[in-house]
Design a protein around this motif. Structure first.
Motif, PDB file in Angstrom:
ATOM      1  N   ALA A 279      60.725  13.294  10.112  1.00 12.95           N
ATOM      2  CA  ALA A 279      61.195  13.969  11.193  1.00 12.95           C
ATOM      3  C   ALA A 279      60.215  14.544  12.172  1.00 12.95           C
ATOM      4  CB  ALA A 279      62.246  15.246  10.811  1.00 12.95           C
ATOM      5  N   GLY A 280      59.262  13.803  12.435  1.00  4.87           N
ATOM      6  CA  GLY A 280      58.119  14.244  13.213  1.00  4.87           C
ATOM      7  C   GLY A 280      57.114  15.379  12.700  1.00  4.87           C
ATOM      8  N   SER A 281      57.012  15.377  11.493  1.00  4.06           N
ATOM      9  CA  SER A 281      56.382  16.504  10.815  1.00  4.06           C
ATOM     10  C   SER A 281      54.892  15.871  10.607  1.00  4.06           C
ATOM     11  CB  SER A 281      56.957  16.956   9.428  1.00  4.06           C
ATOM     12  OG  SER A 281      56.982  15.850   8.598  1.00  4.06           O
ATOM     13  N   ILE A 282      54.650  14.722  10.344  1.00  6.77           N
ATOM     14  CA  ILE A 282      53.486  14.118  10.499  1.00  6.77           C
ATOM     15  C   ILE A 282      52.675  14.332  11.371  1.00  6.77           C
ATOM     16  CG2 ILE A 282      52.067  11.883   9.878  1.00  6.77           C
ATOM     17  CD1 ILE A 282      54.643  11.000   8.137  1.00  6.77           C
ATOM     18  N   ALA A 283      53.162  14.275  12.526  1.00 11.05           N
ATOM     19  CA  ALA A 283      52.404  14.231  13.890  1.00 11.05           C
ATOM     20  C   ALA A 283      51.873  15.747  13.791  1.00 11.05           C
ATOM     21  CB  ALA A 283      53.153  13.842  15.034  1.00 11.05           C
TER      22      ALA A 283
ATOM     23  N   ARG B 163      48.961  16.561  11.813  1.00  9.76           N
ATOM     24  CA  ARG B 163      47.980  16.018  12.228  1.00  9.76           C
ATOM     25  C   ARG B 163      47.313  16.991  13.352  1.00  9.76           C
ATOM     26  NH1 ARG B 163      46.836  10.329  14.137  1.00  9.76           N
ATOM     27  NH2 ARG B 163      47.526   9.652  12.127  1.00  9.76           N
ATOM     28  N   GLY B 164      48.426  17.608  14.214  1.00  6.56           N
ATOM     29  CA  GLY B 164      48.011  18.568  15.189  1.00  6.56           C
ATOM     30  C   GLY B 164      47.386  19.946  14.684  1.00  6.56           C
ATOM     31  N   ALA B 165      47.998  20.511  13.486  1.00  4.45           N
ATOM     32  CA  ALA B 165      47.689  21.587  13.009  1.00  4.45           C
ATOM     33  C   ALA B 165      46.260  21.500  12.064  1.00  4.45           C
ATOM     34  CB  ALA B 165      48.602  22.069  11.755  1.00  4.45           C
ATOM     35  N   ARG B 166      45.891  20.443  11.909  1.00  4.45           N
ATOM     36  CA  ARG B 166      44.529  20.013  11.452  1.00  4.45           C
ATOM     37  C   ARG B 166      43.478  19.585  12.404  1.00  4.45           C
ATOM     38  NH1 ARG B 166      47.640  17.173   7.906  1.00  4.45           N
ATOM     39  NH2 ARG B 166      46.835  15.244   8.513  1.00  4.45           N
ATOM     40  N   ALA B 167      43.878  19.585  13.705  1.00  6.65           N
ATOM     41  CA  ALA B 167      42.849  19.014  14.512  1.00  6.65           C
ATOM     42  C   ALA B 167      41.963  20.120  15.014  1.00  6.65           C
ATOM     43  CB  ALA B 167      43.722  18.568  15.938  1.00  6.65           C
TER      44      ALA B 167
ATOM     45  N   SER C 181      63.503  19.787  16.277  1.00  7.43           N
ATOM     46  CA  SER C 181      63.443  19.663  14.978  1.00  7.43           C
ATOM     47  C   SER C 181      62.006  19.982  14.306  1.00  7.43           C
ATOM     48  CB  SER C 181      63.589  17.999  14.754  1.00  7.43           C
ATOM     49  OG  SER C 181      64.816  17.591  15.291  1.00  7.43           O
ATOM     50  N   THR C 182      60.717  19.515  15.084  1.00  9.42           N
ATOM     51  CA  THR C 182      59.550  19.855  14.402  1.00  9.42           C
ATOM     52  C   THR C 182      59.161  21.220  14.561  1.00  9.42           C
ATOM     53  OG1 THR C 182      58.370  19.553  16.852  1.00  9.42           O
ATOM     54  CG2 THR C 182      58.739  17.557  15.307  1.00  9.42           C
ATOM     55  N   HIS C 183      59.604  22.065  15.295  1.00  5.42           N
ATOM     56  CA  HIS C 183      59.286  23.507  15.273  1.00  5.42           C
ATOM     57  C   HIS C 183      60.177  24.448  15.086  1.00  5.42           C
ATOM     58  CE1 HIS C 183      55.459  21.589  17.068  1.00  5.42           C
ATOM     59  NE2 HIS C 183      54.848  22.836  16.681  1.00  5.42           N
ATOM     60  N   VAL C 184      61.022  23.870  14.336  1.00  2.00           N
ATOM     61  CA  VAL C 184      62.510  24.965  14.062  1.00  2.00           C
ATOM     62  C   VAL C 184      62.933  24.492  12.586  1.00  2.00           C
ATOM     63  CG1 VAL C 184      64.836  26.069  14.401  1.00  2.00           C
ATOM     64  CG2 VAL C 184      62.816  25.661  16.486  1.00  2.00           C
ATOM     65  N   VAL C 185      63.801  23.133  12.869  1.00  2.00           N
ATOM     66  CA  VAL C 185      64.552  22.846  11.745  1.00  2.00           C
ATOM     67  C   VAL C 185      63.460  22.289  10.306  1.00  2.00           C
ATOM     68  CG1 VAL C 185      66.284  21.259  10.662  1.00  2.00           C
ATOM     69  CG2 VAL C 185      66.350  22.312  13.108  1.00  2.00           C
ATOM     70  N   ASN C 186      62.718  21.763  10.640  1.00  4.83           N
ATOM     71  CA  ASN C 186      61.813  21.131   9.596  1.00  4.83           C
ATOM     72  C   ASN C 186      61.272  22.100   8.563  1.00  4.83           C
ATOM     73  OD1 ASN C 186      61.893  18.418  10.674  1.00  4.83           O
ATOM     74  ND2 ASN C 186      60.106  18.426  11.248  1.00  4.83           N
ATOM     75  N   ALA C 187      61.089  23.539   8.997  1.00  9.04           N
ATOM     76  CA  ALA C 187      60.609  24.394   8.082  1.00  9.04           C
ATOM     77  C   ALA C 187      61.693  24.721   7.284  1.00  9.04           C
ATOM     78  CB  ALA C 187      59.964  25.464   9.110  1.00  9.04           C
ATOM     79  N   ALA C 188      62.786  24.668   7.681  1.00  5.42           N
ATOM     80  CA  ALA C 188      64.006  25.018   6.897  1.00  5.42           C
ATOM     81  C   ALA C 188      64.416  23.939   5.692  1.00  5.42           C
ATOM     82  CB  ALA C 188      65.177  25.543   7.795  1.00  5.42           C
ATOM     83  N   MET C 189      63.575  22.749   5.873  1.00  2.00           N
ATOM     84  CA  MET C 189      64.043  21.901   4.711  1.00  2.00           C
ATOM     85  C   MET C 189      62.838  21.051   4.278  1.00  2.00           C
ATOM     86  SD  MET C 189      65.395  18.811   7.663  1.00  2.00           S
ATOM     87  CE  MET C 189      65.315  17.525   6.684  1.00  2.00           C
ATOM     88  N   TYR C 190      61.851  21.212   4.633  1.00  3.26           N
ATOM     89  CA  TYR C 190      60.582  20.593   4.213  1.00  3.26           C
ATOM     90  C   TYR C 190      59.624  21.670   3.711  1.00  3.26           C
ATOM     91  CZ  TYR C 190      61.462  15.898   6.329  1.00  3.26           C
ATOM     92  OH  TYR C 190      61.880  14.705   6.692  1.00  3.26           O
TER      93      TYR C 190
ATOM     94  N   TYR D 217      51.863  23.553   6.755  1.00  5.52           N
ATOM     95  CA  TYR D 217      51.128  24.149   7.879  1.00  5.52           C
ATOM     96  C   TYR D 217      52.685  25.150   8.178  1.00  5.52           C
ATOM     97  CZ  TYR D 217      54.192  20.559  10.145  1.00  5.52           C
ATOM     98  OH  TYR D 217      55.391  19.814  10.417  1.00  5.52           O
ATOM     99  N   ASP D 218      52.403  26.157   9.002  1.00  2.00           N
ATOM    100  CA  ASP D 218      53.453  27.197   9.558  1.00  2.00           C
ATOM    101  C   ASP D 218      53.503  26.779  10.812  1.00  2.00           C
ATOM    102  OD1 ASP D 218      54.272  29.621  10.917  1.00  2.00           O
ATOM    103  OD2 ASP D 218      54.164  30.489   8.739  1.00  2.00           O
ATOM    104  N   VAL D 219      54.954  26.498  11.186  1.00  4.03           N
ATOM    105  CA  VAL D 219      55.362  26.185  12.592  1.00  4.03           C
ATOM    106  C   VAL D 219      55.030  27.095  13.607  1.00  4.03           C
ATOM    107  CG1 VAL D 219      57.002  24.527  11.708  1.00  4.03           C
ATOM    108  CG2 VAL D 219      57.793  26.819  12.186  1.00  4.03           C
ATOM    109  N   VAL D 220      54.692  28.317  13.139  1.00  4.33           N
ATOM    110  CA  VAL D 220      54.422  29.427  14.263  1.00  4.33           C
ATOM    111  C   VAL D 220      53.126  29.755  14.146  1.00  4.33           C
ATOM    112  CG1 VAL D 220      54.974  31.929  14.939  1.00  4.33           C
ATOM    113  CG2 VAL D 220      56.861  30.284  14.128  1.00  4.33           C
ATOM    114  N   LYS D 221      52.451  30.121  12.876  1.00  3.83           N
ATOM    115  CA  LYS D 221      51.197  30.676  12.874  1.00  3.83           C
ATOM    116  C   LYS D 221      49.947  29.529  13.046  1.00  3.83           C
ATOM    117  CE  LYS D 221      52.885  34.290   9.489  1.00  3.83           C
ATOM    118  NZ  LYS D 221      52.605  34.841   8.142  1.00  3.83           N
ATOM    119  N   ASP D 222      50.188  28.450  12.743  1.00  3.28           N
ATOM    120  CA  ASP D 222      49.168  27.477  12.909  1.00  3.28           C
ATOM    121  C   ASP D 222      49.046  26.741  14.324  1.00  3.28           C
ATOM    122  OD1 ASP D 222      48.444  27.782  10.350  1.00  3.28           O
ATOM    123  OD2 ASP D 222      49.332  26.168   9.511  1.00  3.28           O
TER     124      ASP D 222
END
Length: 323
Positions: A69-73, A76-80, A93-102, A106-111
Motif C-alpha cells: 500500500a505504498g509503504s515500501i516507497a 525508503r524515503g524515511a531512510r534517504a 493511504s501512505t501517510h494516514v491509514v497505513n499507520a493504523a494497520m501496519y 517509521y513514523d508517518v509524522v515524525k520521520d
C-alpha cells in the motif's frame, strides 16, 4: 589569535553552507511514488514533476516503488539522506491509514518534513456496463440478491477503495468478495473486462472511462457534485448519505532536510500549481487544487493530523489489518 581563527573558520564554513543552499539543486531530484505506473499517484507525480523542473532548474525523476500500500516507497524515503534530493509522493493511504494497520518501521509524522498539500479527488462508484443495476440503490439491492457472485476490486490493502468497500459492507449490510490488486489501473482493466462487478476509483482513474461510455458511474463520494463530472450524483443524492471519502496527495522530504531546501521545493510546488497549463492538466484529471493558503508545509502538517484523528478510529473499528 585563537578567537580570531575560530571566527575566521566559522565565517568560512558559514559561507560554504550558504553557497550550498544557494546552488541547490545541483543535480536531479528523485520523487518516490509507491504505486504502479499509470495509477492516479503516478499521474499526478508526473504532472507535478514536469513543471517543478522548470522552477528548480533540475529534472525531477519519478521512481515507482510498489508494494504494501505504498509503504515500501515511504520507508525508503524515511531512510534517504536529508540532502534535498529525495521527495516522497504520499497520500491518504501512505501517510494516514497505513499507520493504523501496519507495523511500520517509521513514523508517518515524525520521520518526515511536510512540503505541500497537492490536489485531491473524491471517488466514483462504478461498474461494467454489463451489470444490470442502473442506480446506486439498484446496485446495492443487486449485490444483496446474490452476494456470492459479486467481486469488488480494491487497489491494495488500506487504499481508499479498500476502506470504502469495507465501510460499504458495514453501512449497507451488503456482502461481497474483496479482491486486492497492486494499483487502480489494474482494477480498472478487470472492470472493463467484466472480471469484477464493481469498485470505487479516484476521479482521475474513472472519469476518462465514464466519459468514453466504457463503464457506468453511480455516484461520487463527496458532498457536492464534481465540476469535472456534473452529471454524476453525489452519494447523498444517490441514497448513501455522508459516505464521503476523498483521496488527497502531498509531498514530504526526509526528516532533517534543511528548511531553506524545503522552502525552495515548496516554492516550486506553489509555482507549479499556479501555472495555467498545469492547472488545465490537473482539471482534466478531475482533481481539485487546494487553495494557496493550504499549500504551505504547516498546512499539510495540520491537515495530516486532522485526517489521522478522523480515520484511524474508523479503520480500527472496521478491523482492517495488513495481511
Amino acid at each position: 589569535m585563537r578567537k580570531l581563527s575560530l571566527a575566521v573558520a566559522a565565517a568560512i564554513f558559514g559561507a560554504i553552507g550558504g553557497a550550498n543552499a544557494q546552488t541547490y539543486p545541483s543535480q536531479p531530484i528523485t520523487m518516490l511514488v509507491g504505486y504502479a505506473v499509470g495509477g492516479p499517484s503516478d499521474t499526478i507525480a508526473r504532472i507535478m514533476a514536469d513543471r517543478m523542473k522548470v522552477s528548480l532548474g533540475q529534472p525531477v525523476i519519478i521512481e515507482n516503488v510498489t508494494g504494501a500500500a505504498g509503504s515500501i516507497a515511504v520507508a525508503r524515503g524515511a531512510r534517504a539522506p536529508h540532502d534535498g534530493y529525495t521527495i516522497v509522493m504520499g497520500d491518504w493511504s501512505t501517510h494516514v491509514v497505513n499507520a493504523a494497520m501496519y507495523d511500520l518501521q517509521y513514523d508517518v509524522v515524525k520521520d518526515f518534513e511536510p512540503v505541500s498539500l497537492l490536489p485531491s479527488a473524491p471517488q466514483i462508484i462504478a461498474s461494467p456496463n454489463a451489470v444490470p443495476a442502473k442506480s446506486l440503490k439498484d446496485l446495492i439491492a443487486w449485490i444483496k440478491a446474490d452476494p456470492t457472485k459479486i467481486s469488488y476490486g480494491m487497489s491494495g490493502l488500506g487504499s481508499p477503495s479498500h476502506v470504502s468497500g469495507v465501510l460499504l459492507q458495514n453501512v449497507t449490510g451488503a456482502k461481497f468478495q474483496l479482491v486486492p490488486y497492486r494499483g487502480a489501473a489494474l482494477v480498472m482493466n478487470d472492470l472493463l473486462a467484466n472480471t469484477i462487478q464493481f469498485s470505487m476509483f479516484p476521479v482521475t482513474v474513472a472519469l476518462p472511462q465514464v466519459r468514453a461510455g466504457a463503464i457506468r458511474a453511480y455516484a461520487i463520494t463527496a458532498g457536492q457534485r464534481s465540476v469535472s463530472a456534473p452529471d454524476i450524483p453525489t452519494v447523498d443524492e444517490a441514497g448513501l448519505p455522508d459516505f464521503h471519502i476523498s483521496l488527497w496527495w502531498g509531498l514530504w522530504m526526509p526528516k532533517g532536510t534543511p528548511r531553506d531546501i524545503i522552502a525552495k521545493v515548496n516554492a516550486a510546488v506553489v509555482d507549479t500549481l499556479a501555472d495555467p497549463a498545469t492547472q488545465k492538466r490537473i482539471a482534466d484529471q478531475g482533481l481539485d487544487i487546494p487553495p494557496r493558503e493550504q499549500q504551505t508545509p504547516q498546512a499539510l502538517a495540520a491537515y495530516q493530523k486532522a485526517e489521522i484523528e478522523k480515520w484511524w478510529p474508523i479503520v480500527k473499528a472496521a478491523n482492517i489489518k495488513a495481511q
